[in-house]
Design an enzyme around this catalytic site. Structure first.
Site, mmCIF file in Angstrom:
data_model
loop_
_atom_site.group_PDB
_atom_site.id
_atom_site.type_symbol
_atom_site.label_atom_id
_atom_site.label_comp_id
_atom_site.label_asym_id
_atom_site.label_seq_id
_atom_site.Cartn_x
_atom_site.Cartn_y
_atom_site.Cartn_z
ATOM 1 N N ASP A 82 0.669 -1.680 -0.145
ATOM 2 C CA ASP A 82 0.077 -0.145 0.252
ATOM 3 C C ASP A 82 0.467 1.269 -0.355
ATOM 4 O O ASP A 82 2.066 1.086 -0.249
ATOM 5 C CB ASP A 82 -0.994 0.025 0.871
ATOM 6 C CG ASP A 82 -0.461 -0.359 2.676
ATOM 7 O OD1 ASP A 82 0.780 -0.760 2.587
ATOM 8 O OD2 ASP A 82 -0.744 -1.250 3.315
ATOM 9 N N ASN A 153 -6.697 -2.132 13.946
ATOM 10 C CA ASN A 153 -8.529 -2.590 13.812
ATOM 11 C C ASN A 153 -9.002 -3.552 12.924
ATOM 12 O O ASN A 153 -10.193 -4.045 12.107
ATOM 13 C CB ASN A 153 -8.960 -1.645 12.651
ATOM 14 C CG ASN A 153 -8.543 -1.046 12.139
ATOM 15 O OD1 ASN A 153 -8.113 -1.945 11.862
ATOM 16 N ND2 ASN A 153 -8.877 0.072 10.990
ATOM 17 N N HIS A 155 -7.069 -4.371 9.814
ATOM 18 C CA HIS A 155 -7.207 -4.377 8.240
ATOM 19 C C HIS A 155 -5.671 -4.860 8.081
ATOM 20 O O HIS A 155 -4.727 -5.320 8.715
ATOM 21 C CB HIS A 155 -7.070 -2.594 8.264
ATOM 22 C CG HIS A 155 -5.238 -1.762 8.496
ATOM 23 N ND1 HIS A 155 -5.392 -0.503 9.327
ATOM 24 C CD2 HIS A 155 -4.692 -2.566 8.615
ATOM 25 C CE1 HIS A 155 -4.502 -0.493 8.675
ATOM 26 N NE2 HIS A 155 -3.465 -1.341 9.419
ATOM 27 N N GLU A 160 -9.442 -1.560 4.895
ATOM 28 C CA GLU A 160 -10.124 -1.734 6.238
ATOM 29 C C GLU A 160 -11.601 -2.317 6.288
ATOM 30 O O GLU A 160 -11.573 -2.973 5.536
ATOM 31 C CB GLU A 160 -10.445 0.333 6.483
ATOM 32 C CG GLU A 160 -9.463 1.043 6.581
ATOM 33 C CD GLU A 160 -8.621 1.229 7.275
ATOM 34 O OE1 GLU A 160 -7.913 0.163 7.890
ATOM 35 O OE2 GLU A 160 -7.533 2.132 7.240
HETATM 36 P P1 PGA Z 1 2.168 -1.066 12.443
HETATM 37 O O1 PGA Z 1 0.978 -1.184 11.547
HETATM 38 O O2 PGA Z 1 3.309 -2.537 11.635
HETATM 39 O O3 PGA Z 1 2.061 0.163 12.775
HETATM 40 O O4 PGA Z 1 1.422 -1.144 14.160
HETATM 41 C C1 PGA Z 1 1.034 -2.684 10.810
HETATM 42 C C2 PGA Z 1 -0.716 -2.604 9.596
HETATM 43 O O5 PGA Z 1 -1.180 -1.034 10.040
HETATM 44 O O6 PGA Z 1 -0.636 -3.822 9.028
#
Ligand code: PGA
Length: 263
Positions: A82, A153, A155, A160
Protein backbone atom coordinates in the site's frame (compact mmCIF):
# COMPACT_ATOMS: atom_id res chain seq x y z
CA UNK A 1 -11.14 -22.32 23.00
CA UNK A 2 -13.51 -22.05 20.06
CA UNK A 3 -13.46 -24.35 17.10
CA UNK A 4 -11.77 -22.06 14.62
CA UNK A 5 -8.86 -21.48 16.94
CA UNK A 6 -8.53 -25.21 17.42
CA UNK A 7 -8.52 -25.73 13.67
CA UNK A 8 -5.77 -23.17 13.30
CA UNK A 9 -3.74 -24.88 15.95
CA UNK A 10 -4.29 -28.23 14.35
CA UNK A 11 -2.88 -26.90 11.12
CA UNK A 12 0.05 -25.90 13.25
CA UNK A 13 0.40 -22.47 11.78
CA UNK A 14 0.64 -20.26 14.85
CA UNK A 15 4.17 -19.70 16.03
CA UNK A 16 4.80 -17.80 19.23
CA UNK A 17 8.20 -16.40 20.12
CA UNK A 18 9.45 -15.01 23.42
CA UNK A 19 10.45 -11.68 21.93
CA UNK A 20 9.68 -9.45 18.96
CA UNK A 21 13.25 -9.87 17.86
CA UNK A 22 13.04 -13.67 17.84
CA UNK A 23 9.77 -13.50 15.85
CA UNK A 24 11.33 -11.08 13.37
CA UNK A 25 14.42 -13.24 12.95
CA UNK A 26 12.16 -16.19 12.15
CA UNK A 27 10.30 -14.21 9.49
CA UNK A 28 13.53 -12.95 7.96
CA UNK A 29 14.87 -16.51 7.88
CA UNK A 30 11.78 -17.80 6.07
CA UNK A 31 12.09 -15.01 3.49
CA UNK A 32 15.82 -15.62 3.04
CA UNK A 33 15.28 -19.37 2.63
CA UNK A 34 12.63 -18.78 -0.05
CA UNK A 35 14.98 -16.43 -1.92
CA UNK A 36 17.78 -19.00 -1.76
CA UNK A 37 15.51 -21.87 -2.79
CA UNK A 38 14.25 -19.96 -5.84
CA UNK A 39 17.79 -18.95 -6.74
CA UNK A 40 18.93 -22.57 -6.67
CA UNK A 41 16.13 -23.34 -9.14
CA UNK A 42 17.15 -20.41 -11.34
CA UNK A 43 13.86 -18.68 -10.53
CA UNK A 44 12.70 -15.34 -9.19
CA UNK A 45 10.85 -14.90 -5.92
CA UNK A 46 7.82 -12.63 -6.06
CA UNK A 47 7.80 -11.11 -2.61
CA UNK A 48 4.95 -9.07 -1.11
CA UNK A 49 6.24 -6.47 1.34
CA UNK A 50 4.70 -4.50 4.18
CA UNK A 51 5.48 -1.23 5.94
CA UNK A 52 4.87 0.12 9.45
CA UNK A 53 6.61 -0.56 12.72
CA UNK A 54 6.08 -4.30 12.58
CA UNK A 55 8.45 -5.30 9.75
CA UNK A 56 11.30 -2.96 10.71
CA UNK A 57 13.28 -5.63 12.54
CA UNK A 58 12.65 -8.12 9.74
CA UNK A 59 14.20 -5.68 7.29
CA UNK A 60 17.10 -5.06 9.68
CA UNK A 61 17.75 -8.79 9.66
CA UNK A 62 17.50 -9.07 5.89
CA UNK A 63 19.95 -6.19 5.49
CA UNK A 64 22.28 -7.92 7.96
CA UNK A 65 22.01 -11.20 6.03
CA UNK A 66 22.83 -9.34 2.82
CA UNK A 67 25.85 -7.69 4.44
CA UNK A 68 27.17 -10.57 6.54
CA UNK A 69 25.94 -13.71 4.82
CA UNK A 70 25.96 -12.67 1.18
CA UNK A 71 22.19 -13.01 0.78
CA UNK A 72 21.44 -11.58 -2.65
CA UNK A 73 18.12 -10.05 -3.68
CA UNK A 74 18.92 -10.07 -7.39
CA UNK A 75 16.26 -12.71 -7.99
CA UNK A 76 13.58 -10.87 -5.98
CA UNK A 77 10.63 -9.03 -7.51
CA UNK A 78 8.82 -7.01 -4.86
CA UNK A 79 5.28 -5.68 -4.62
CA UNK A 80 4.35 -3.50 -1.67
CA UNK A 81 0.94 -3.63 -0.08
CA UNK A 82 0.00 0.00 0.00
CA UNK A 83 0.80 3.69 -0.12
CA UNK A 84 -0.86 6.81 1.24
CA UNK A 85 -2.85 8.86 -1.31
CA UNK A 86 -2.16 11.45 -2.32
CA UNK A 87 1.42 11.69 -1.17
CA UNK A 88 4.61 12.51 -3.00
CA UNK A 89 7.03 9.62 -3.41
CA UNK A 90 9.73 11.80 -1.86
CA UNK A 91 7.68 12.68 1.24
CA UNK A 92 9.65 11.34 4.23
CA UNK A 93 6.59 9.41 5.44
CA UNK A 94 5.68 7.87 2.08
CA UNK A 95 6.02 4.11 1.97
CA UNK A 96 8.41 4.60 -0.93
CA UNK A 97 10.69 6.47 1.48
CA UNK A 98 10.13 3.87 4.19
CA UNK A 99 11.14 1.01 1.93
CA UNK A 100 14.21 2.80 0.65
CA UNK A 101 15.30 3.71 4.16
CA UNK A 102 14.69 0.33 5.77
CA UNK A 103 15.48 -2.09 2.96
CA UNK A 104 16.00 -1.16 -0.66
CA UNK A 105 18.90 1.28 -0.16
CA UNK A 106 20.86 -1.44 1.63
CA UNK A 107 20.43 -4.48 -0.60
CA UNK A 108 21.11 -5.45 -4.22
CA UNK A 109 17.54 -5.67 -5.51
CA UNK A 110 17.20 -4.28 -9.06
CA UNK A 111 15.34 -0.98 -9.07
CA UNK A 112 13.24 -2.25 -11.97
CA UNK A 113 12.04 -5.18 -9.84
CA UNK A 114 10.54 -2.91 -7.15
CA UNK A 115 6.82 -2.11 -7.29
CA UNK A 116 4.68 0.02 -5.00
CA UNK A 117 1.30 1.62 -5.46
CA UNK A 118 1.89 5.29 -6.12
CA UNK A 119 0.71 8.25 -4.08
CA UNK A 120 1.14 10.44 -7.16
CA UNK A 121 -0.95 8.41 -9.61
CA UNK A 122 -3.28 10.67 -11.56
CA UNK A 123 -6.68 10.57 -9.91
CA UNK A 124 -8.45 10.42 -13.28
CA UNK A 125 -6.67 7.17 -14.18
CA UNK A 126 -6.44 5.63 -10.73
CA UNK A 127 -8.70 2.70 -11.58
CA UNK A 128 -6.48 1.78 -14.53
CA UNK A 129 -3.31 2.03 -12.47
CA UNK A 130 -4.76 -0.18 -9.74
CA UNK A 131 -5.87 -2.76 -12.30
CA UNK A 132 -2.43 -2.65 -13.91
CA UNK A 133 -0.82 -3.29 -10.50
CA UNK A 134 -2.84 -6.49 -10.00
CA UNK A 135 -2.16 -7.44 -13.60
CA UNK A 136 1.57 -7.04 -13.14
CA UNK A 137 1.48 -9.34 -10.11
CA UNK A 138 -0.36 -11.92 -12.22
CA UNK A 139 2.13 -11.55 -15.07
CA UNK A 140 4.87 -12.47 -12.65
CA UNK A 141 2.98 -15.63 -11.71
CA UNK A 142 1.43 -14.25 -8.49
CA UNK A 143 2.97 -13.48 -5.13
CA UNK A 144 5.03 -16.36 -3.78
CA UNK A 145 5.40 -15.02 -0.26
CA UNK A 146 3.50 -12.13 1.30
CA UNK A 147 4.60 -10.44 4.50
CA UNK A 148 1.70 -8.90 6.41
CA UNK A 149 1.19 -6.84 9.53
CA UNK A 150 -2.18 -6.27 11.13
CA UNK A 151 -3.78 -2.96 12.07
CA UNK A 152 -5.42 -2.54 15.46
CA UNK A 153 -8.77 -2.52 13.64
CA UNK A 154 -7.95 -5.77 11.86
CA UNK A 155 -6.92 -4.26 8.55
CA UNK A 156 -4.45 -6.09 6.32
CA UNK A 157 -2.67 -3.79 3.92
CA UNK A 158 -5.04 -0.85 4.14
CA UNK A 159 -8.09 -3.06 3.69
CA UNK A 160 -10.11 -1.34 6.38
CA UNK A 161 -13.18 -2.79 8.12
CA UNK A 162 -15.90 -3.31 5.51
CA UNK A 163 -13.47 -4.49 2.82
CA UNK A 164 -14.79 -7.35 0.72
CA UNK A 165 -13.09 -10.72 0.49
CA UNK A 166 -12.93 -10.38 -3.29
CA UNK A 167 -11.62 -6.80 -3.34
CA UNK A 168 -8.85 -5.85 -5.76
CA UNK A 169 -6.20 -3.13 -5.54
CA UNK A 170 -7.99 0.18 -5.11
CA UNK A 171 -8.27 3.58 -3.46
CA UNK A 172 -9.69 3.39 0.06
CA UNK A 173 -10.72 5.83 2.77
CA UNK A 174 -8.56 5.35 5.82
CA UNK A 175 -10.35 4.32 9.01
CA UNK A 176 -10.29 6.72 11.95
CA UNK A 177 -8.19 4.34 14.05
CA UNK A 178 -5.64 3.95 11.26
CA UNK A 179 -5.29 7.72 10.99
CA UNK A 180 -5.08 8.07 14.77
CA UNK A 181 -2.31 5.46 14.90
CA UNK A 182 -0.41 7.33 12.17
CA UNK A 183 -0.86 10.73 13.83
CA UNK A 184 2.36 10.52 15.87
CA UNK A 185 4.48 9.99 12.77
CA UNK A 186 2.68 12.75 10.87
CA UNK A 187 2.82 15.07 13.90
CA UNK A 188 -0.92 15.50 14.11
CA UNK A 189 -3.97 13.67 12.73
CA UNK A 190 -4.71 16.67 10.47
CA UNK A 191 -1.56 15.82 8.52
CA UNK A 192 -2.43 12.16 7.96
CA UNK A 193 -3.72 11.52 4.42
CA UNK A 194 -7.42 10.66 4.25
CA UNK A 195 -6.94 7.92 1.70
CA UNK A 196 -4.55 5.25 0.52
CA UNK A 197 -4.09 2.79 -2.30
CA UNK A 198 -4.05 -0.77 -1.10
CA UNK A 199 -3.69 -4.19 -2.61
CA UNK A 200 -7.11 -5.81 -2.33
CA UNK A 201 -7.93 -8.70 -0.05
CA UNK A 202 -8.19 -10.94 -3.10
CA UNK A 203 -4.77 -9.72 -4.25
CA UNK A 204 -3.31 -10.62 -0.87
CA UNK A 205 -5.09 -13.92 -0.39
CA UNK A 206 -3.98 -15.13 -3.82
CA UNK A 207 -0.42 -15.26 -2.47
CA UNK A 208 0.95 -18.79 -2.32
CA UNK A 209 2.26 -18.27 1.19
CA UNK A 210 1.39 -15.56 3.73
CA UNK A 211 3.24 -14.67 6.92
CA UNK A 212 1.34 -12.45 9.32
CA UNK A 213 3.66 -10.91 11.87
CA UNK A 214 2.27 -9.26 15.01
CA UNK A 215 4.40 -7.99 17.85
CA UNK A 216 3.75 -6.12 21.08
CA UNK A 217 0.97 -5.74 23.61
CA UNK A 218 -0.92 -3.25 21.46
CA UNK A 219 -1.72 -6.05 19.01
CA UNK A 220 -2.98 -8.55 21.61
CA UNK A 221 -6.64 -7.48 21.41
CA UNK A 222 -6.84 -7.62 17.61
CA UNK A 223 -4.98 -10.91 17.40
CA UNK A 224 -7.58 -12.40 19.72
CA UNK A 225 -10.35 -11.04 17.45
CA UNK A 226 -8.56 -12.23 14.30
CA UNK A 227 -8.56 -15.77 15.70
CA UNK A 228 -11.88 -15.84 17.50
CA UNK A 229 -14.35 -13.37 16.00
CA UNK A 230 -16.81 -14.43 13.37
CA UNK A 231 -15.21 -14.36 9.92
CA UNK A 232 -16.46 -11.08 8.46
CA UNK A 233 -15.40 -7.87 6.69
CA UNK A 234 -15.68 -6.09 10.05
CA UNK A 235 -12.31 -7.61 10.97
CA UNK A 236 -10.66 -8.20 7.59
CA UNK A 237 -7.88 -10.33 9.10
CA UNK A 238 -10.50 -12.97 9.99
CA UNK A 239 -10.62 -13.82 6.26
CA UNK A 240 -7.13 -15.27 6.60
CA UNK A 241 -8.55 -18.09 8.73
CA UNK A 242 -10.17 -19.52 5.62
CA UNK A 243 -6.76 -20.03 3.99
CA UNK A 244 -4.37 -22.92 4.50
CA UNK A 245 -1.29 -20.98 3.36
CA UNK A 246 -1.25 -18.48 6.24
CA UNK A 247 1.22 -18.66 9.13
CA UNK A 248 0.98 -16.35 12.12
CA UNK A 249 4.26 -15.35 13.71
CA UNK A 250 3.63 -13.68 17.06
CA UNK A 251 5.62 -12.58 20.01
CA UNK A 252 4.36 -13.50 23.46
CA UNK A 253 2.89 -10.05 24.02
CA UNK A 254 0.79 -10.10 20.86
CA UNK A 255 -0.35 -13.65 21.68
CA UNK A 256 -1.21 -12.83 25.30
CA UNK A 257 -5.02 -12.94 24.91
CA UNK A 258 -5.28 -15.87 22.54
CA UNK A 259 -5.98 -18.29 25.38
CA UNK A 260 -4.34 -21.55 26.25
CA UNK A 261 -2.51 -22.92 23.25
CA UNK A 262 -1.86 -26.57 22.76
CA UNK A 263 1.64 -26.34 21.47
P1 PGA B 1 2.22 -1.27 12.45
O1 PGA B 1 1.05 -1.33 11.39
O2 PGA B 1 3.20 -2.29 12.03
O3 PGA B 1 2.77 0.12 12.33
O4 PGA B 1 1.61 -1.56 13.77
C1 PGA B 1 0.63 -2.58 10.97
C2 PGA B 1 -0.47 -2.44 9.97
O5 PGA B 1 -1.20 -1.45 10.01
O6 PGA B 1 -0.59 -3.34 9.14
Amino acid sequence: MNKVTTDILLTNNIHIYATAEAASIKVARVIADEIIKKRSLGQQLVLGLATGNTPKMVYQQLVRMHRDEGLSFKNVISFNLDEYYPLKETHPLSYHSFMNQHLFDHIDIAQSNIHLPHGEWDVARLGDYCKAYDQKIKQHGGIDLQLLGIGRNGHIGFNEPGSAFDSATRLIDLHEQTRTDAAIDFEGIENVPLQAITMGIATITNAKKILLLAIGTRKAEIIKKAFQNEISPEVPATFLRTLPQVSYILDQEAAALVGPLER
